[in-house]
Design a protein around this motif. Structure first.
Motif, PDB file in Angstrom:
ATOM      1  N   LEU A  66       0.841  -1.193   0.000  1.00  0.00           N
ATOM      2  CA  LEU A  66       0.000   0.000   0.000  1.00  0.00           C
ATOM      3  C   LEU A  66       0.877   1.244   0.000  1.00  0.00           C
ATOM      4  O   LEU A  66       1.886   1.316   0.725  1.00  0.00           O
ATOM      5  CB  LEU A  66      -0.902   0.022   1.239  1.00  0.00           C
ATOM      6  N   VAL A  67       0.480   2.241  -0.803  1.00  0.00           N
ATOM      7  CA  VAL A  67       1.105   3.553  -0.751  1.00  0.00           C
ATOM      8  C   VAL A  67       0.050   4.534  -0.258  1.00  0.00           C
ATOM      9  O   VAL A  67      -1.110   4.487  -0.678  1.00  0.00           O
ATOM     10  CB  VAL A  67       1.687   3.978  -2.117  1.00  0.00           C
ATOM     11  N   PHE A  68       0.458   5.409   0.676  1.00  0.00           N
ATOM     12  CA  PHE A  68      -0.474   6.322   1.337  1.00  0.00           C
ATOM     13  C   PHE A  68      -0.143   7.766   0.954  1.00  0.00           C
ATOM     14  O   PHE A  68       1.030   8.153   0.910  1.00  0.00           O
ATOM     15  CB  PHE A  68      -0.386   6.175   2.863  1.00  0.00           C
ATOM     16  N   VAL A  69      -1.194   8.536   0.710  1.00  0.00           N
ATOM     17  CA  VAL A  69      -1.046   9.944   0.330  1.00  0.00           C
ATOM     18  C   VAL A  69      -1.988  10.785   1.184  1.00  0.00           C
ATOM     19  O   VAL A  69      -3.187  10.500   1.243  1.00  0.00           O
ATOM     20  CB  VAL A  69      -1.381  10.166  -1.162  1.00  0.00           C
ATOM     21  N   ALA A  70      -1.451  11.816   1.827  1.00  0.00           N
ATOM     22  CA  ALA A  70      -2.270  12.782   2.567  1.00  0.00           C
ATOM     23  C   ALA A  70      -2.207  14.113   1.836  1.00  0.00           C
ATOM     24  O   ALA A  70      -1.132  14.531   1.385  1.00  0.00           O
ATOM     25  CB  ALA A  70      -1.762  12.935   3.999  1.00  0.00           C
ATOM     26  N   THR A  71      -3.344  14.801   1.720  1.00  0.00           N
ATOM     27  CA  THR A  71      -3.370  16.043   0.960  1.00  0.00           C
ATOM     28  C   THR A  71      -3.778  17.228   1.827  1.00  0.00           C
ATOM     29  O   THR A  71      -4.328  17.076   2.917  1.00  0.00           O
ATOM     30  CB  THR A  71      -4.347  15.954  -0.230  1.00  0.00           C
ATOM     31  N   ALA A  72      -3.536  18.411   1.271  1.00  0.00           N
ATOM     32  CA  ALA A  72      -3.878  19.651   1.968  1.00  0.00           C
ATOM     33  C   ALA A  72      -5.378  19.857   2.080  1.00  0.00           C
ATOM     34  O   ALA A  72      -5.823  20.774   2.785  1.00  0.00           O
ATOM     35  CB  ALA A  72      -3.244  20.839   1.255  1.00  0.00           C
ATOM     36  N   GLU A  73      -6.172  19.032   1.411  1.00  0.00           N
ATOM     37  CA  GLU A  73      -7.630  19.119   1.518  1.00  0.00           C
ATOM     38  C   GLU A  73      -8.171  18.282   2.682  1.00  0.00           C
ATOM     39  O   GLU A  73      -9.378  18.049   2.781  1.00  0.00           O
ATOM     40  CB  GLU A  73      -8.282  18.656   0.205  1.00  0.00           C
ATOM     41  N   ASN A  74      -7.278  17.797   3.541  1.00  0.00           N
ATOM     42  CA  ASN A  74      -7.657  16.955   4.684  1.00  0.00           C
ATOM     43  C   ASN A  74      -8.198  15.597   4.254  1.00  0.00           C
ATOM     44  O   ASN A  74      -9.125  15.053   4.855  1.00  0.00           O
ATOM     45  CB  ASN A  74      -8.679  17.660   5.594  1.00  0.00           C
ATOM     46  N   LEU A  75      -7.594  15.053   3.207  1.00  0.00           N
ATOM     47  CA  LEU A  75      -7.970  13.729   2.729  1.00  0.00           C
ATOM     48  C   LEU A  75      -6.747  12.812   2.735  1.00  0.00           C
ATOM     49  O   LEU A  75      -5.632  13.257   2.427  1.00  0.00           O
ATOM     50  CB  LEU A  75      -8.540  13.810   1.318  1.00  0.00           C
ATOM     51  N   VAL A  76      -6.970  11.552   3.088  1.00  0.00           N
ATOM     52  CA  VAL A  76      -5.919  10.546   3.075  1.00  0.00           C
ATOM     53  C   VAL A  76      -6.372   9.396   2.188  1.00  0.00           C
ATOM     54  O   VAL A  76      -7.528   8.947   2.281  1.00  0.00           O
ATOM     55  CB  VAL A  76      -5.613  10.017   4.488  1.00  0.00           C
ATOM     56  N   TYR A  77      -5.466   8.918   1.313  1.00  0.00           N
ATOM     57  CA  TYR A  77      -5.784   7.844   0.383  1.00  0.00           C
ATOM     58  C   TYR A  77      -4.802   6.691   0.577  1.00  0.00           C
ATOM     59  O   TYR A  77      -3.610   6.906   0.835  1.00  0.00           O
ATOM     60  CB  TYR A  77      -5.658   8.322  -1.065  1.00  0.00           C
ATOM     61  N   ALA A  78      -5.311   5.475   0.417  1.00  0.00           N
ATOM     62  CA  ALA A  78      -4.475   4.281   0.335  1.00  0.00           C
ATOM     63  C   ALA A  78      -4.691   3.656  -1.036  1.00  0.00           C
ATOM     64  O   ALA A  78      -5.837   3.384  -1.423  1.00  0.00           O
ATOM     65  CB  ALA A  78      -4.836   3.293   1.432  1.00  0.00           C
ATOM     66  N   PHE A  79      -3.600   3.441  -1.779  1.00  0.00           N
ATOM     67  CA  PHE A  79      -3.685   2.828  -3.104  1.00  0.00           C
ATOM     68  C   PHE A  79      -2.926   1.510  -3.116  1.00  0.00           C
ATOM     69  O   PHE A  79      -1.948   1.326  -2.373  1.00  0.00           O
ATOM     70  CB  PHE A  79      -3.089   3.760  -4.172  1.00  0.00           C
ATOM     71  N   ASP A  80      -3.377   0.608  -3.978  1.00  0.00           N
ATOM     72  CA  ASP A  80      -2.620  -0.608  -4.252  1.00  0.00           C
ATOM     73  C   ASP A  80      -1.350  -0.192  -4.988  1.00  0.00           C
ATOM     74  O   ASP A  80      -1.400   0.243  -6.146  1.00  0.00           O
ATOM     75  CB  ASP A  80      -3.462  -1.560  -5.113  1.00  0.00           C
ATOM     76  N   ALA A  81      -0.206  -0.308  -4.335  1.00  0.00           N
ATOM     77  CA  ALA A  81       1.039   0.241  -4.873  1.00  0.00           C
ATOM     78  C   ALA A  81       1.532  -0.479  -6.110  1.00  0.00           C
ATOM     79  O   ALA A  81       2.433   0.013  -6.802  1.00  0.00           O
ATOM     80  CB  ALA A  81       2.121   0.213  -3.789  1.00  0.00           C
ATOM     81  N   ASP A  82       0.964  -1.633  -6.420  1.00  0.00           N
ATOM     82  CA  ASP A  82       1.402  -2.409  -7.580  1.00  0.00           C
ATOM     83  C   ASP A  82       0.407  -2.367  -8.730  1.00  0.00           C
ATOM     84  O   ASP A  82       0.597  -3.048  -9.744  1.00  0.00           O
ATOM     85  CB  ASP A  82       1.618  -3.871  -7.178  1.00  0.00           C
ATOM     86  N   SER A  83      -0.648  -1.582  -8.593  1.00  0.00           N
ATOM     87  CA  SER A  83      -1.712  -1.587  -9.583  1.00  0.00           C
ATOM     88  C   SER A  83      -1.983  -0.186 -10.116  1.00  0.00           C
ATOM     89  O   SER A  83      -1.966   0.784  -9.358  1.00  0.00           O
ATOM     90  CB  SER A  83      -3.006  -2.139  -8.958  1.00  0.00           C
ATOM     91  N   PRO A  84      -2.279  -0.077 -11.412  1.00  0.00           N
ATOM     92  CA  PRO A  84      -2.647   1.235 -11.964  1.00  0.00           C
ATOM     93  C   PRO A  84      -4.086   1.624 -11.684  1.00  0.00           C
ATOM     94  O   PRO A  84      -4.523   2.699 -12.111  1.00  0.00           O
ATOM     95  CB  PRO A  84      -2.420   1.045 -13.461  1.00  0.00           C
ATOM     96  N   ALA A  85      -4.820   0.799 -10.960  1.00  0.00           N
ATOM     97  CA  ALA A  85      -6.225   1.112 -10.680  1.00  0.00           C
ATOM     98  C   ALA A  85      -6.342   2.482 -10.023  1.00  0.00           C
ATOM     99  O   ALA A  85      -5.715   2.737  -8.990  1.00  0.00           O
ATOM    100  CB  ALA A  85      -6.828   0.032  -9.773  1.00  0.00           C
ATOM    101  N   PRO A  86      -7.140   3.386 -10.589  1.00  0.00           N
ATOM    102  CA  PRO A  86      -7.211   4.751 -10.066  1.00  0.00           C
ATOM    103  C   PRO A  86      -8.018   4.877  -8.775  1.00  0.00           C
ATOM    104  O   PRO A  86      -7.884   5.875  -8.068  1.00  0.00           O
ATOM    105  CB  PRO A  86      -7.878   5.529 -11.199  1.00  0.00           C
ATOM    106  N   ASN A  87      -8.855   3.901  -8.485  1.00  0.00           N
ATOM    107  CA  ASN A  87      -9.678   3.978  -7.279  1.00  0.00           C
ATOM    108  C   ASN A  87      -8.870   3.547  -6.064  1.00  0.00           C
ATOM    109  O   ASN A  87      -8.197   2.514  -6.093  1.00  0.00           O
ATOM    110  CB  ASN A  87     -10.913   3.096  -7.415  1.00  0.00           C
ATOM    111  N   PRO A  88      -8.952   4.306  -4.968  1.00  0.00           N
ATOM    112  CA  PRO A  88      -8.182   3.935  -3.784  1.00  0.00           C
ATOM    113  C   PRO A  88      -8.754   2.706  -3.095  1.00  0.00           C
ATOM    114  O   PRO A  88      -9.948   2.389  -3.241  1.00  0.00           O
ATOM    115  CB  PRO A  88      -8.299   5.176  -2.893  1.00  0.00           C
ATOM    116  N   VAL A  89      -7.911   2.035  -2.349  1.00  0.00           N
ATOM    117  CA  VAL A  89      -8.371   0.937  -1.490  1.00  0.00           C
ATOM    118  C   VAL A  89      -9.319   1.499  -0.439  1.00  0.00           C
ATOM    119  O   VAL A  89     -10.330   0.904  -0.106  1.00  0.00           O
ATOM    120  CB  VAL A  89      -7.170   0.224  -0.848  1.00  0.00           C
ATOM    121  N   TRP A  90      -8.975   2.662   0.084  1.00  0.00           N
ATOM    122  CA  TRP A  90      -9.869   3.418   0.962  1.00  0.00           C
ATOM    123  C   TRP A  90      -9.459   4.882   0.947  1.00  0.00           C
ATOM    124  O   TRP A  90      -8.343   5.220   0.520  1.00  0.00           O
ATOM    125  CB  TRP A  90      -9.884   2.864   2.395  1.00  0.00           C
ATOM    126  N   ALA A  91     -10.348   5.729   1.394  1.00  0.00           N
ATOM    127  CA  ALA A  91     -10.071   7.162   1.555  1.00  0.00           C
ATOM    128  C   ALA A  91     -10.640   7.601   2.896  1.00  0.00           C
ATOM    129  O   ALA A  91     -11.718   7.151   3.307  1.00  0.00           O
ATOM    130  CB  ALA A  91     -10.691   7.970   0.424  1.00  0.00           C
TER     131      ALA A  91
END
Length: 532
Positions: A66-91
């Motif tokens: 999993l790769v995790f991204v936090a943004t200045a909009e107060n949102l945190v995303y978890a993505f499948d780090a090995d997949s190009p799927a644009p939808n997060p595992v969760w937000a």
């Protein structure tokens, strides 16, 4: 070996080096074989460094990486780090609908506005930290809800969040609060949570600075119990940089801890934290009582046990040449000429100097000298350049790597003087760079290095820069350099498809399992790797 990047600059010592990278190397990081693979869409600018986790025993419904991204909009995303799927595992939503507006934060009480270093909103800015043993991420989000009492009055809050990294579900929140020694309460509108969070045992450590030096603000560090501690999400301790109380009844302020996004450095035994502070109101006379423009060693209860204040502290304070533009880093112990190990700490500064300390004797304050291991002018060629020695500013947290020919430290200029590598000779650095690259771009603020331990040909130095400016909405460019000789290997502008997006000021990419995860200010995390 599995790769985990759980905190800013790869590890608690902040060396900035992932030495488990066996895929990317000098012989394959070239535009013919390496480039953009895909993008993950997010909402908001990415000021915080991405994080990466390997779930060794991942449930079937969860990716292993999993790769995790936090943004200045107060949102945190978890993505499948090995997949190009644009939808997060969760937000996770940490208050996106009530995120603080920069125009209100960068405004004095009399309504006068200031330049906005962070814009247009200020949500999650400091890099979160992950407690992998309990699958929990900790982050601080700033919000600006309307007052129930006065709808025309804005209130500001900093809130500590704990999130389960497997599900994205909250494990609890707590509003940051505290009394300021000498008068007043913690003021989230004036306190900038820019520095990365740190985790030691069952405590989370959080540091603050100011926004554009708008008064009043204080350099602060607070500790909170983790969600799994005996004091879950309870405030435990508090350190205030400037607290001297003159006879006139006033007190000193400022001394912010921002470190260009770097976090407190923690020794490998987890016994002490090290921070670097900015300019403040005090003077040489108060060294040891106030700690602005200083390097401070704190125990886990946030008591100062040692410090260094330079003999020219007054000059630094008067000219906004704060030390806290560079985060602290702990390299391996080095042997002195008698074969005795020396425990080291280093960081850069706005003056273009690299400060190297013995952690067992930080140097304290002396009127006419600096009693430290070394004070190295990294960019002497900047002496005749612009106001405030701007081209020589070192915003990078230094990189430490055990290179094939011996241990090195890498630093970079914030403007036009490039990257330089220095090798250790005993406990000091040879003042003549072992490698250098004059790099006519602006700026270089944070870097990362990937390698397969010390294997020759495996070391690659990565960073994002911009050819046209230093703040938002300028094009960002991902660069890769041969870490042994600092020759350029890759530039994302060489192929139009590989272009990154808007430049993410003070943020570095991360490298894990053959991929580079590069943040942007263009509402996306861009993934690079070897082409199929």
């Amino acid at each position: 070996m599995v790769t985990n990047i759980l905190t800013h600059h790869c590890n608690p010592q902040r060396t900035g080096t992932n030495t488990l990278e066996t895929t990317l190397a000098i012989n394959n990081v070239h535009s013919s074989s390496f480039g953009k693979l895909w993008e993950y869409p997010v909402r908001g600018r990415i000021y915080a460094q991405p994080l990466f986790v390997t779930l060794v025993d991942a449930p079937r419904d969860l990716p292993q990486h999993l790769v995790f991204v936090a943004t200045a909009e107060n949102l945190v995303y978890a993505f499948d780090a090995d997949s190009p799927a644009p939808n997060p595992v969760w937000a996770y939503d940490a208050g996106a609908d009530i995120v603080a507006y920069a125009g209100r934060v960068y405004m004095e009480d009399n309504g006068q506005g200031h330049g906005q270093d962070i814009t247009p909103v200020i949500g999650i800015i400091g890099t979160p930290v992950i407690d992998l043993a309990h699958f929990t991420m900790y982050l601080v989000a700033k919000t600006q809800p309307k007052s129930d009492v006065d709808p025309d009055h804005d209130e500001f809050y900093d809130t500590l969040h704990a999130i389960d990294i497997r599900t994205g579900k909250s494990r609890g929140t707590v509003q940051i609060s505290g009394h300021i020694e000498g008068g007043g309460l913690f003021n989230a509108r004036r306190e900038n949570q820019r520095a990365a969070l740190a985790l030691v045992n069952d405590r989370v450590y959080i540091a603050w600075a100011g926004y554009g030096d708008i008064d009043p603000y204080d350099g602060l560090v607070m500790s909170y119990g983790t969600a799994d501690s005996g004091q879950p999400l309870k405030k435990i301790d508090h350190f205030q940089v400037a607290r001297f109380k003159p006879l006139a009844g006033g007190r000193h302020k400022k001394g912010g801890i921002w470190q260009s996004g770097g976090g407190p450095a923690i020794d490998d035994r987890g016994t002490f934290l090290y921070i670097v502070t900015g300019n403040g109101d005090s003077s040489n006379d108060h060294a040891g009582s106030d700690f602005d423009s200083s390097t401070v060693k704190l125990d886990l209860n946030l008591h100062p046990v040692d410090y260094f204040t330079p003999s020219f502290q007054n000059y630094l304070n008067e000219h906004d040449l704060d030390m806290s533009v560079s985060g602290p880093m702990i390299p391996d112990d080095q042997l002195d000429s008698d074969g005795r190990p020396v425990k080291l700490l280093c960081h850069g500064s706005k003056t273009g100097e690299l400060f190297l300390f013995n952690r067992d004797n930080m140097g304290k304050f002396h009127d006419d000298s600096n009693d430290i291991v070394q004070q190295l002018r990294v960019f002497p060629d900047a002496d005749d350049l612009d106001h405030q020695m701007a081209p020589s500013h070192i915003h990078t947290t230094p990189i430490y790597w055990r290179a094939p020919d011996g241990p090195r430290i890498y630093v970079a200029s914030d403007f036009n003087l490039g990257v330089r590598a220095f090798r250790f000779v005993h406990e000091k650095l040879d003042p003549h760079p072992v490698a250098r690259n004059f790099f006519p771009r602006a700026p270089i603020t944070q870097m990362t290095l990937s390698s397969a331990a010390s294997r020759p040909g495996s070391g690659v130095l990565w960073f994002i820069s911009s050819p046209t400016g230093t703040v938002a909405s300028y094009p960002g460019i991902l660069y890769a350099f041969n870490a042994e000789n600092l020759e350029m290997l890759f530039c994302s502008e060489d192929n139009p498809f590989d272009r990154l997006g808007d430049y993410p000021r003070f943020t570095a990419p991360i490298v894990a399992n053959g991929k580079v995860y590069a943040p942007t200010f263009s509402n996306k995390l861009v993934v690079y790797g070897l082409k199929q």
